[in-house]
Design a protein around this motif. Structure first.
Motif, PDB file in Angstrom:
ATOM      1  N   PRO A  16     -22.532  43.421  -8.829  1.00 58.19           N
ATOM      2  CA  PRO A  16     -23.269  43.775  -7.754  1.00 58.19           C
ATOM      3  C   PRO A  16     -22.763  44.404  -6.285  1.00 58.19           C
ATOM      4  CG  PRO A  16     -23.488  41.593  -7.932  1.00 58.19           C
ATOM      5  CD  PRO A  16     -22.427  42.323  -9.052  1.00 58.19           C
ATOM      6  N   LEU A  18     -20.996  46.580  -5.556  1.00 56.88           N
ATOM      7  CA  LEU A  18     -19.720  47.377  -5.652  1.00 56.88           C
ATOM      8  C   LEU A  18     -19.853  48.906  -5.714  1.00 56.88           C
ATOM      9  CD1 LEU A  18     -18.060  44.709  -7.117  1.00 56.88           C
ATOM     10  CD2 LEU A  18     -17.326  45.489  -4.665  1.00 56.88           C
ATOM     11  N   ARG A  24     -20.018  50.543   2.501  1.00 59.87           N
ATOM     12  CA  ARG A  24     -20.418  49.053   2.612  1.00 59.87           C
ATOM     13  C   ARG A  24     -19.391  48.254   3.426  1.00 59.87           C
ATOM     14  NH1 ARG A  24     -20.120  44.464  -2.055  1.00 59.87           N
ATOM     15  NH2 ARG A  24     -20.890  42.680  -0.838  1.00 59.87           N
ATOM     16  N   TYR A  29     -13.961  45.780   3.009  1.00 59.17           N
ATOM     17  CA  TYR A  29     -13.827  46.455   1.817  1.00 59.17           C
ATOM     18  C   TYR A  29     -13.042  47.916   1.712  1.00 59.17           C
ATOM     19  CZ  TYR A  29     -17.202  42.822   0.648  1.00 59.17           C
ATOM     20  OH  TYR A  29     -17.740  41.535   0.501  1.00 59.17           O
ATOM     21  N   ASN A  79     -14.382  42.631 -11.083  1.00 58.90           N
ATOM     22  CA  ASN A  79     -14.923  42.205  -9.805  1.00 58.90           C
ATOM     23  C   ASN A  79     -16.057  41.919  -9.966  1.00 58.90           C
ATOM     24  OD1 ASN A  79     -15.525  41.658  -7.383  1.00 58.90           O
ATOM     25  ND2 ASN A  79     -14.695  43.290  -6.317  1.00 58.90           N
ATOM     26  N   GLY A  81     -18.159  40.305  -7.856  1.00 56.50           N
ATOM     27  CA  GLY A  81     -18.969  40.377  -6.566  1.00 56.50           C
ATOM     28  C   GLY A  81     -19.588  39.150  -6.300  1.00 56.50           C
ATOM     29  N   ALA A  82     -20.447  39.059  -5.842  1.00 54.19           N
ATOM     30  CA  ALA A  82     -21.181  37.737  -5.574  1.00 54.19           C
ATOM     31  C   ALA A  82     -21.591  36.794  -6.793  1.00 54.19           C
ATOM     32  CB  ALA A  82     -22.362  37.911  -4.694  1.00 54.19           C
ATOM     33  N   HIS A  85     -19.692  33.638  -7.397  1.00 52.70           N
ATOM     34  CA  HIS A  85     -19.837  32.347  -6.660  1.00 52.70           C
ATOM     35  C   HIS A  85     -20.906  31.333  -7.433  1.00 52.70           C
ATOM     36  CE1 HIS A  85     -17.128  34.341  -3.862  1.00 52.70           C
ATOM     37  NE2 HIS A  85     -18.351  35.383  -3.569  1.00 52.70           N
ATOM     38  N   HIS A 105     -11.060  40.286  -6.327  1.00 51.63           N
ATOM     39  CA  HIS A 105     -11.805  40.468  -4.975  1.00 51.63           C
ATOM     40  C   HIS A 105     -11.035  41.237  -3.996  1.00 51.63           C
ATOM     41  CE1 HIS A 105     -14.861  37.794  -6.560  1.00 51.63           C
ATOM     42  NE2 HIS A 105     -13.996  36.923  -6.841  1.00 51.63           N
ATOM     43  N   ILE A 106     -11.808  42.246  -3.629  1.00 55.55           N
ATOM     44  CA  ILE A 106     -11.025  43.246  -2.398  1.00 55.55           C
ATOM     45  C   ILE A 106     -10.864  42.659  -1.307  1.00 55.55           C
ATOM     46  CG2 ILE A 106     -11.399  45.428  -1.011  1.00 55.55           C
ATOM     47  CD1 ILE A 106     -13.433  46.206  -3.210  1.00 55.55           C
ATOM     48  N   SER A 107     -11.689  41.692  -0.851  1.00 54.86           N
ATOM     49  CA  SER A 107     -11.610  40.980   0.511  1.00 54.86           C
ATOM     50  C   SER A 107     -10.808  39.578   0.193  1.00 54.86           C
ATOM     51  CB  SER A 107     -12.831  40.619   1.168  1.00 54.86           C
ATOM     52  OG  SER A 107     -13.736  39.929   0.292  1.00 54.86           O
ATOM     53  N   VAL A 109     -11.607  36.061   0.031  1.00 53.53           N
ATOM     54  CA  VAL A 109     -12.734  35.505  -0.001  1.00 53.53           C
ATOM     55  C   VAL A 109     -12.686  34.170   0.716  1.00 53.53           C
ATOM     56  CG1 VAL A 109     -13.998  36.488  -1.682  1.00 53.53           C
ATOM     57  CG2 VAL A 109     -12.339  34.875  -2.253  1.00 53.53           C
ATOM     58  N   ARG A 112     -13.478  33.894   4.200  1.00 52.30           N
ATOM     59  CA  ARG A 112     -14.558  34.342   4.780  1.00 52.30           C
ATOM     60  C   ARG A 112     -15.726  32.940   4.731  1.00 52.30           C
ATOM     61  NH1 ARG A 112     -16.227  39.324   1.644  1.00 52.30           N
ATOM     62  NH2 ARG A 112     -18.111  39.441   3.227  1.00 52.30           N
ATOM     63  N   ARG A 116     -18.139  31.558  -0.113  1.00 52.36           N
ATOM     64  CA  ARG A 116     -17.330  32.531  -0.998  1.00 52.36           C
ATOM     65  C   ARG A 116     -16.101  31.787  -1.578  1.00 52.36           C
ATOM     66  NH1 ARG A 116     -19.787  37.695  -0.061  1.00 52.36           N
ATOM     67  NH2 ARG A 116     -20.484  37.623   2.265  1.00 52.36           N
TER      68      ARG A 116
HETATM   69  C1  DQA Z   1     -16.176  40.444  -3.383  1.00 51.51           C
HETATM   70  C2  DQA Z   1     -16.278  39.373  -2.581  1.00 51.51           C
HETATM   71  C3  DQA Z   1     -17.769  38.627  -2.802  1.00 51.51           C
HETATM   72  O1  DQA Z   1     -17.973  37.565  -2.223  1.00 51.51           O
HETATM   73  C4  DQA Z   1     -18.733  39.618  -2.426  1.00 51.51           C
HETATM   74  O2  DQA Z   1     -19.912  39.228  -2.654  1.00 51.51           O
HETATM   75  C5  DQA Z   1     -18.754  40.937  -3.013  1.00 51.51           C
HETATM   76  C6  DQA Z   1     -17.263  41.563  -3.067  1.00 51.51           C
HETATM   77  C7  DQA Z   1     -14.821  41.214  -3.021  1.00 51.51           C
HETATM   78  O3  DQA Z   1     -14.407  42.267  -3.800  1.00 51.51           O
HETATM   79  O4  DQA Z   1     -14.236  41.140  -2.100  1.00 51.51           O
HETATM   80  O5  DQA Z   1     -19.771  41.709  -3.258  1.00 51.51           O
HETATM   81  O6  DQA Z   1     -16.262  40.386  -4.706  1.00 51.51           O
END
Ligand code: DQA
Length: 156
Positions: A16, A18, A24, A29, A79, A81-82, A85, A105-107, A109, A112, A116
């Protein structure tokens, strides 16, 4: 001469939000779009002798079905996404298939918000990459191809 091993096919699956990559939260990201990520991963696949199929969904059940369909493929770069978690359904889908999966995960986590810091999917994947930006997808493709190659290599 034995037949050469067939070209592996890897699913690049994004969860989700992405689809909004590039617009975004660029501080987290970056500015590369999802189409740009998919193009880079496909190009790396070509270079490494692998086919890459791409999919993205904002819906948990659709992601579960993509993971099920990847039973017929050789690897998954995911990936979540959320959903990483909290989605036990996605976790169970990854666990239910034998296809090796590397989570991206791009970031970073872990740098953060505390919510996460938990990944329910991490314990059932073969590898995990976070905080490397979109290059993480390319690292994950290399990692999953290495796993596939290792599994195919006859044990001595
Ligand atoms: C993410 C990290 C998740 O916490 C976040 O909800 C995303 C992107 C990342 O790629 O860093 O949607 O998966």
């Amino acid at each position: 001469m034995p037949d050469p091993a067939p070209r592996p096919t890897v699913l690049l699956l994004n969860g989700p939000n992405l689809n909004l990559l590039g617009e975004r939260d660029p501080a987290q990201y970056g500015s590369t779009t999802l189409a740009g990520v998919e193009q880079r991963v496909r190009a790396l696949g070509e270079e490494l002798g692998a086919a890459v199929e791409c999919a993205q969904s904002n819906h948990e059940g659709v992601l579960v079905e993509h993971v099920h369909a990847a039973r017929d493929l050789d690897g998954i770069v995911l990936n979540p996404g959320a959903f990483a978690h909290y989605s036990i359904a996605l976790r169970d889908a990854i666990d239910a298939v034998d296809t090796p999966c590397v989570e991206v995960h791009i970031s970073n986590v872990y740098a953060r918000e505390p919510f996460r810091h938990t990944s329910v999917t991490a314990p059932v994947v073969q590898g995990y990459i976070a905080g490397c930006g979109v290059v993480g997808y390319e690292l994950a493709l290399r990692a999953v191809l290495h796993r596939i190659e290792e599994a195919r290599r006859p044990h001595v």
